[in-house]
Write a protein that holds these residues in place. Structure first.
Motif, PDB file in Angstrom:
ATOM      1  N   TYR A   1      40.051  46.562  49.473  1.00 28.54           N
ATOM      2  CA  TYR A   1      41.254  46.117  50.190  1.00 28.54           C
ATOM      3  C   TYR A   1      42.413  47.084  49.971  1.00 28.54           C
TER       4      TYR A   1
ATOM      5  N   GLN B   1      45.531  49.342  37.748  1.00 32.08           N
ATOM      6  CA  GLN B   1      45.859  48.185  38.599  1.00 32.08           C
ATOM      7  C   GLN B   1      46.489  47.033  37.805  1.00 32.08           C
ATOM      8  N   SER B   2      45.878  45.850  37.828  1.00 34.24           N
ATOM      9  CA  SER B   2      46.540  44.685  37.221  1.00 34.24           C
ATOM     10  C   SER B   2      46.653  44.741  35.706  1.00 34.24           C
TER      11      SER B   2
ATOM     12  N   PHE C   1      44.493  35.442  42.889  1.00 34.42           N
ATOM     13  CA  PHE C   1      45.656  36.098  42.286  1.00 34.42           C
ATOM     14  C   PHE C   1      46.806  36.349  43.254  1.00 34.42           C
TER      15      PHE C   1
ATOM     16  N   ASN D   1      49.826  37.793  41.107  1.00 31.24           N
ATOM     17  CA  ASN D   1      50.739  38.790  41.682  1.00 31.24           C
ATOM     18  C   ASN D   1      52.182  38.314  41.730  1.00 31.24           C
TER      19      ASN D   1
ATOM     20  N   GLU E   1      48.089  51.291  48.829  1.00 35.68           N
ATOM     21  CA  GLU E   1      48.376  49.864  48.626  1.00 35.68           C
ATOM     22  C   GLU E   1      49.647  49.455  49.375  1.00 35.68           C
TER      23      GLU E   1
ATOM     24  N   ASN F   1      51.720  40.801  49.423  1.00 36.72           N
ATOM     25  CA  ASN F   1      52.615  40.894  48.266  1.00 36.72           C
ATOM     26  C   ASN F   1      54.082  40.809  48.703  1.00 36.72           C
TER      27      ASN F   1
ATOM     28  N   TYR G   1      56.086  48.108  42.251  1.00 34.73           N
ATOM     29  CA  TYR G   1      54.865  47.380  41.875  1.00 34.73           C
ATOM     30  C   TYR G   1      53.605  48.188  42.229  1.00 34.73           C
TER      31      TYR G   1
ATOM     32  N   CYS H   1      50.874  49.686  39.578  1.00 34.07           N
ATOM     33  CA  CYS H   1      49.434  49.372  39.612  1.00 34.07           C
ATOM     34  C   CYS H   1      48.600  50.649  39.726  1.00 34.07           C
TER      35      CYS H   1
ATOM     36  N   TYR I   1      41.732  36.693  36.592  1.00 38.79           N
ATOM     37  CA  TYR I   1      41.755  36.029  37.898  1.00 38.79           C
ATOM     38  C   TYR I   1      41.286  34.589  37.704  1.00 38.79           C
TER      39      TYR I   1
ATOM     40  N   GLY J   1      41.425  44.577  35.907  1.00 38.56           N
ATOM     41  CA  GLY J   1      42.067  45.092  37.113  1.00 38.56           C
ATOM     42  C   GLY J   1      41.015  45.435  38.146  1.00 38.56           C
ATOM     43  N   VAL J   2      41.431  45.516  39.420  1.00 37.60           N
ATOM     44  CA  VAL J   2      40.444  45.778  40.469  1.00 37.60           C
ATOM     45  C   VAL J   2      39.971  47.235  40.492  1.00 37.60           C
TER      46      VAL J   2
HETATM   47  N1  GLU Z   1      47.755  46.228  43.025  1.00 36.43           N
HETATM   48  C1  GLU Z   1      46.831  45.174  43.155  1.00 36.43           C
HETATM   49  C2  GLU Z   1      47.333  44.053  44.049  1.00 36.43           C
HETATM   50  O1  GLU Z   1      48.422  43.592  43.928  1.00 36.43           O
HETATM   51  C3  GLU Z   1      46.481  44.674  41.793  1.00 36.43           C
HETATM   52  C4  GLU Z   1      45.181  44.061  41.898  1.00 36.43           C
HETATM   53  C5  GLU Z   1      44.520  43.773  40.604  1.00 36.43           C
HETATM   54  O2  GLU Z   1      44.085  44.661  39.879  1.00 36.43           O
HETATM   55  O3  GLU Z   1      44.440  42.578  40.334  1.00 36.43           O
HETATM   56  O4  GLU Z   1      46.649  43.597  44.907  1.00 36.43           O
END
Ligand code: GLU
Length: 304
Positions: free
Chosen positions: A26, A62-63, A94, A113, A157, A164, A188, A192, A240, A257-258
């Motif tokens: 995504y 990422q997260s 999330f 998020n 992103e 977001n 943000y 990430c 998550y 993190g993703v």
């Molecule tokens: N930057 C990602 C988002 O907000 C973080 C996702 C993650 O690692 O959970 O979708």
């Protein structure tokens, strides 16, 4: 304990299982990650490093960045932080919007998020150069000056950040966001997109294994109580809507993190980072979860 033998054994066992998982797509720029990558770094609180596999390759944290921004903000805001963000697991995806509505714009916890956006908003309102300050903080913890944000991933992103932005606008309507939304989302996404190796990340995560002491400078950045609280939030909300499963199988506080990274700690003993980009359906690294499950099982020790 022979940690090198332990992680080498875990690595071999997981490789034999043929687990694959799916790379996050995504964020289009993440889709090109090599699903074969797999590394484990474990660092004991005395600073001894144990590594196996792809531990020197940078990946998108990422997260996992949310654990660092939470630590920065909790240290300055103290208990006031909990007026703007809760500490309960969400049980929802999330990036869920619906929960925010019936909870009046106060996100359930700092790792969904919406909660992470509130935390980054606080950093933005206190700093002229928020991203630089986040990176500086991580530099100091990881004792490395090669940590940076990957612009391509951040922009990828940013281009796909409608949800977001929606979360942020929604919270702003309740007075829980001060920043301009475009600026907040930009910080943000760049936060990430910070890239680190398994070993750098494990080094930085020693903060949470070391009762709040900067692992590099030994400065007390968080009180013991604050560290306990962050670890508790990691345990209950760090994976998550699979945090229960992670506690059940692994039994360590941590954050995933993703990008396929999972960072976890056994307080007082070690930090451990596993990276493998193939994710399970809940968004956690498939090999990463299995590796940590084997690690605590073979070790016969966890926080429980
Ligand atoms: N930057 C990602 C988002 O907000 C973080 C996702 C993650 O690692 O959970 O979708």
């Amino acid at each position: 304990m022979n940690y090198q033998k332990l992680i080498t054994e875990v690595y071999g066992d997981v490789q034999q299982m043929g687990l694959c998982g799916k790379v996050a797509s995504y964020i289009p720029e993440l889709a090109s990650m090599n699903v074969e990558k797999f590394g484990i770094s474990l660092i004991t609180t005395d600073g001894t490093v144990y590594e196996v596999g792809d531990t020197y390759e940078k990946f998108s944290i990422q997260s996992i960045s949310k654990a660092f921004t939470l630590a920065m903000v909790f240290a300055t805001e103290g208990e006031n932080l909990w007026k703007r963000v809760g500490v309960e697991p969400s049980g929802n995806p999330f990036n869920s919007l619906s929960q925010l509505e019936y909870e009046n714009g106060i996100p359930r916890n700092p790792f969904i998020n919406a909660g992470a956006l509130v935390v980054t908003d606080i950093i933005r309102t206190k700093s002229e150069v928020p991203l630089e300050d986040i990176i500086k903080y991580i530099h100091s913890l990881a004792n490395s000056n090669t940590i940076a944000s990957n612009k391509k991933i951040a922009l990828s992103e940013l281009k796909n950040s409608s949800r977001n932005k929606a979360l942020a606008y929604f919270m702003k309507s309740f007075g829980n966001i001060e920043s301009r939304i475009d600026k907040l989302i930009e910080t943000y996404c760049y936060q990430c997109a910070i890239e680190m190796t398994c070993t750098e990340l494990a080094q930085a995560f020693l903060l949470f294994a070391n009762h709040g002491k900067n692992p590099t400078t030994r400065e007390q950045l968080l009180t013991t109580s604050q560290t306990k609280r962050i670890n508790a939030i990691m345990q209950t909300c760090g994976f998550y809507d699979e945090a229960g499963e992670f506690a059940f199988k692994v039994g360590l506080p941590g954050k995933s993190g993703v990008g396929g990274g999972i960072a976890a700690v056994l307080p007082g003993k070690f930090s451990v980072v596993v990276w493998s980009p193939g994710l399970n359906q809940k968004g956690n690294s498939l090999k990463g979860m299995k590796a940590l499950e084997l690690l605590t099982t073979k070790l016969g020790s966890s926080v429980f």
